[in-house]
Design a protein around this motif. Sequence first.
Motif, short mmCIF file in Angstrom:
data_model
loop_
_atom_site.label_atom_id
_atom_site.label_comp_id
_atom_site.label_asym_id
_atom_site.label_seq_id
_atom_site.Cartn_x
_atom_site.Cartn_y
_atom_site.Cartn_z
N VAL A 28 40.20 46.65 53.80
CA VAL A 28 40.61 45.37 53.20
C VAL A 28 41.00 44.43 54.33
N GLU A 68 37.49 43.39 50.11
CA GLU A 68 37.62 44.85 50.20
C GLU A 68 36.20 45.40 50.36
N VAL A 85 34.13 43.48 47.50
CA VAL A 85 34.74 42.79 46.37
C VAL A 85 35.71 41.77 46.96
N PHE A 87 39.17 39.80 46.68
CA PHE A 87 40.44 39.91 45.96
C PHE A 87 40.80 38.55 45.39
N ARG A 88 41.25 38.54 44.15
CA ARG A 88 41.61 37.26 43.58
C ARG A 88 42.94 36.78 44.16
N PHE A 94 47.48 37.16 48.64
CA PHE A 94 47.60 38.58 48.88
C PHE A 94 48.32 38.81 50.21
N ILE B 37 39.42 49.57 40.30
CA ILE B 37 38.47 48.51 39.98
C ILE B 37 37.43 49.05 38.98
N GLY B 81 34.11 44.87 38.27
CA GLY B 81 34.50 44.06 39.42
C GLY B 81 35.93 43.58 39.29
N TYR B 83 39.94 44.31 39.03
CA TYR B 83 40.98 45.29 39.30
C TYR B 83 41.92 45.32 38.11
N LEU B 107 44.69 42.85 36.85
CA LEU B 107 45.71 42.43 37.81
C LEU B 107 45.51 40.96 38.11
N GLU B 108 46.59 40.19 37.93
CA GLU B 108 46.49 38.76 38.26
C GLU B 108 46.99 38.53 39.67
N ASN B 109 47.87 39.42 40.09
CA ASN B 109 48.45 39.33 41.43
C ASN B 109 48.08 40.62 42.15
N MET B 110 47.22 40.53 43.16
CA MET B 110 46.73 41.73 43.83
C MET B 110 47.83 42.46 44.62
N ASN B 111 48.97 41.83 44.79
CA ASN B 111 50.06 42.53 45.47
C ASN B 111 50.57 43.69 44.61
#
Lengths: 116, 228
Positions: A28, A68, A85, A87-88, A94, B37, B81, B83, B107-111
């Motif tokens: 990532v 990623e 992919v 990441f949004r 992030f 994912i 695609g 997560y 997931l809206e927040n990848m953290n």
Amino acid sequence: MGDIHEGPRQRIATAHLARYIGQPVCFVGRVEKIHPTGKLFVLSDGEGKHTTVELSEPLDEEISGVVEVVGRVTNQATIMCMSYVQFREDKSPFDLELYNEALKIIHEFPEYFPFG
Amino acid sequence: SQNIVPCTVSQLLAAEQVDETFRIHDVEISQVTMVGIIRHAEKAPTNILYKVDDMTAAPMDVRQWVDTDEAGGENVVVPPGTYIKVAGHLRSFQNKKSLVAFKIMPLENMNEFTTHILEIVHAHMILRKNLMSASRVPQSFSSAGIGDVGGYGGGGSLPVNGLTAHQSQVLNLIKNCTVPEGMSLQELKFQLHNMSMSTIKQAVEFLSSEGHIYSTVDDDHYKSTDAE
């Protein structure tokens, strides 16, 4: 060789590349630059270290932000990408540095986060 | 069993099955959470079958039963695609493990994905620690679930060696408190007139991070993980 996605792909940072030559990995990082041919791009990890990602077919879209990558580490310690992919980050950025800390932990405690 | 344990696919695949129950680190688990994912999604009349990938093994089958009476809403297929975080039950059929999801959240927040990794290591470390501890008694986790702040101490007597005098005093008062919402910091200060509030707070922070106590209604109220 088989589909790399049907087995474990160790999550790594740039510092781990040399240790995983030939292995399936998951990387990532943030897009730093894309080669004009679209067959190569550079990602930076949570420590700011760069990894080169190679593609067998050129990119058919513009990529940016955090990506990623799933692929295999080459002998030159680059990653031959099998899939990627984005990441949004539309709602929240992030935290790549935090992800790097998590990587350190899963490398330190593989018994609690096993790959395979 | 009331636990909900964050897991990797590899851990779910490695879980041992005895009759109808699954065990990880010798603790019975039933409800799990998993983040991965979606690689594939297939909609059938009564269920949606996802293949969810967290890189630790091959993607896992996650089935979500569709409410055939309800139109729309619940039963929208989440696209490959994406997560997602899955909460569900581990199942095994003909030696193949899968999850039956009661909740699927994109997931809206990848953290949250990063946090989940950390939660997995923490939860499994605690499960293993409880397995190894000398005074092992049948495990009982707080029914609020493993994702909560503080106590994973489970049953049995935690050794009080290694605690300072202040920490021991604070812990004992909290242990003996019978009030449902636990002991407040104010009450601790009232009872421990020799200790400053900052000393009490430091003791509470230490005890909480070690898993001896956990916060309840707010950060000012604590209960012991050892309480009967």
